[in-house]
Design a protein around this motif. Structure first.
Motif, PDB file in Angstrom:
ATOM      1  N   PHE A  24      16.553  -1.672  21.095  1.00 12.33           N
ATOM      2  CA  PHE A  24      16.677  -1.424  19.657  1.00 12.33           C
ATOM      3  C   PHE A  24      16.882   0.063  19.375  1.00 12.33           C
ATOM      4  O   PHE A  24      17.772   0.445  18.617  1.00 12.33           O
ATOM      5  CB  PHE A  24      15.436  -1.930  18.908  1.00 12.33           C
ATOM      6  CG  PHE A  24      15.500  -1.654  17.436  1.00 12.33           C
ATOM      7  CD1 PHE A  24      16.186  -2.507  16.596  1.00 12.33           C
ATOM      8  CD2 PHE A  24      14.887  -0.535  16.895  1.00 12.33           C
ATOM      9  CE1 PHE A  24      16.263  -2.243  15.240  1.00 12.33           C
ATOM     10  CE2 PHE A  24      14.961  -0.260  15.543  1.00 12.33           C
ATOM     11  CZ  PHE A  24      15.651  -1.116  14.714  1.00 12.33           C
ATOM     12  N   LEU A  25      16.062   0.905  19.994  1.00 10.86           N
ATOM     13  CA  LEU A  25      16.180   2.348  19.768  1.00 10.86           C
ATOM     14  C   LEU A  25      17.540   2.868  20.217  1.00 10.86           C
ATOM     15  O   LEU A  25      18.162   3.682  19.536  1.00 10.86           O
ATOM     16  CB  LEU A  25      15.065   3.092  20.501  1.00 10.86           C
ATOM     17  CG  LEU A  25      13.677   2.937  19.909  1.00 10.86           C
ATOM     18  CD1 LEU A  25      12.641   3.562  20.835  1.00 10.86           C
ATOM     19  CD2 LEU A  25      13.603   3.574  18.535  1.00 10.86           C
ATOM     20  N   ALA A  27      20.354   1.255  20.366  1.00  9.80           N
ATOM     21  CA  ALA A  27      21.418   0.751  19.497  1.00  9.80           C
ATOM     22  C   ALA A  27      21.379   1.339  18.090  1.00  9.80           C
ATOM     23  O   ALA A  27      22.404   1.373  17.406  1.00  9.80           O
ATOM     24  CB  ALA A  27      21.338  -0.772  19.412  1.00  9.80           C
ATOM     25  N   HIS A  28      20.222   1.808  17.664  1.00  4.63           N
ATOM     26  CA  HIS A  28      20.094   2.272  16.279  1.00  4.63           C
ATOM     27  C   HIS A  28      19.708   3.748  16.184  1.00  4.63           C
ATOM     28  O   HIS A  28      20.561   4.592  15.958  1.00  4.63           O
ATOM     29  CB  HIS A  28      19.083   1.399  15.529  1.00  4.63           C
ATOM     30  CG  HIS A  28      19.505  -0.026  15.459  1.00  4.63           C
ATOM     31  ND1 HIS A  28      20.493  -0.479  14.615  1.00  4.63           N
ATOM     32  CD2 HIS A  28      19.106  -1.106  16.171  1.00  4.63           C
ATOM     33  CE1 HIS A  28      20.674  -1.774  14.789  1.00  4.63           C
ATOM     34  NE2 HIS A  28      19.845  -2.185  15.738  1.00  4.63           N
ATOM     35  N   LEU A  29      18.465   4.047  16.381  1.00  4.18           N
ATOM     36  CA  LEU A  29      17.964   5.406  16.180  1.00  4.18           C
ATOM     37  C   LEU A  29      18.614   6.422  17.121  1.00  4.18           C
ATOM     38  O   LEU A  29      18.919   7.540  16.732  1.00  4.18           O
ATOM     39  CB  LEU A  29      16.437   5.429  16.346  1.00  4.18           C
ATOM     40  CG  LEU A  29      15.751   6.743  16.055  1.00  4.18           C
ATOM     41  CD1 LEU A  29      15.892   7.110  14.583  1.00  4.18           C
ATOM     42  CD2 LEU A  29      14.287   6.682  16.428  1.00  4.18           C
ATOM     43  N   SER A  31      21.554   5.991  18.759  1.00  9.19           N
ATOM     44  CA  SER A  31      22.949   5.620  19.028  1.00  9.19           C
ATOM     45  C   SER A  31      23.891   6.821  19.088  1.00  9.19           C
ATOM     46  O   SER A  31      24.891   6.783  19.801  1.00  9.19           O
ATOM     47  CB  SER A  31      23.451   4.631  17.976  1.00  9.19           C
ATOM     48  OG  SER A  31      23.439   5.227  16.692  1.00  9.19           O
TER      49      SER A  31
END
Length: 73
Positions: A24-25, A27-29, A31
């Motif tokens: 998740f990190l 892919a998002h925060l 990225s």
């Protein structure tokens, strides 16, 4: 019921949660970057440090927040 799992199942192990958080990190925060700053390494910080490596993310710095650790090094 054979289709159910309990909280003690290996599917809910710390390694699974760590892997999920890293994905998740990444892919998002994280990225837009390959590096990040990891605060608080300690005994439980080793897995969160390694997990993002699978997504080409590595800590640029590791900040230890427990003063007692400095005395041992």
């Amino acid at each position: 019921m054979p289709a159910r799992v309990s909280r003690t199942s290996a599917a809910y192990g710390l390694d699974r949660f760590t892997s999920c958080k890293a994905a998740f990190l990444a892919a998002h925060l994280l990225s837009a970057t390959e590096t990040y700053v990891l605060w608080g390494y300690g005994d439980t910080g080793r897995a969160p440090r390694r997990a993002p490596l699978a997504h080409s993310k590595r800590p640029a710095y590791v900040v230890e927040v427990r003063a007692a650790r400095f005395a041992r090094r």
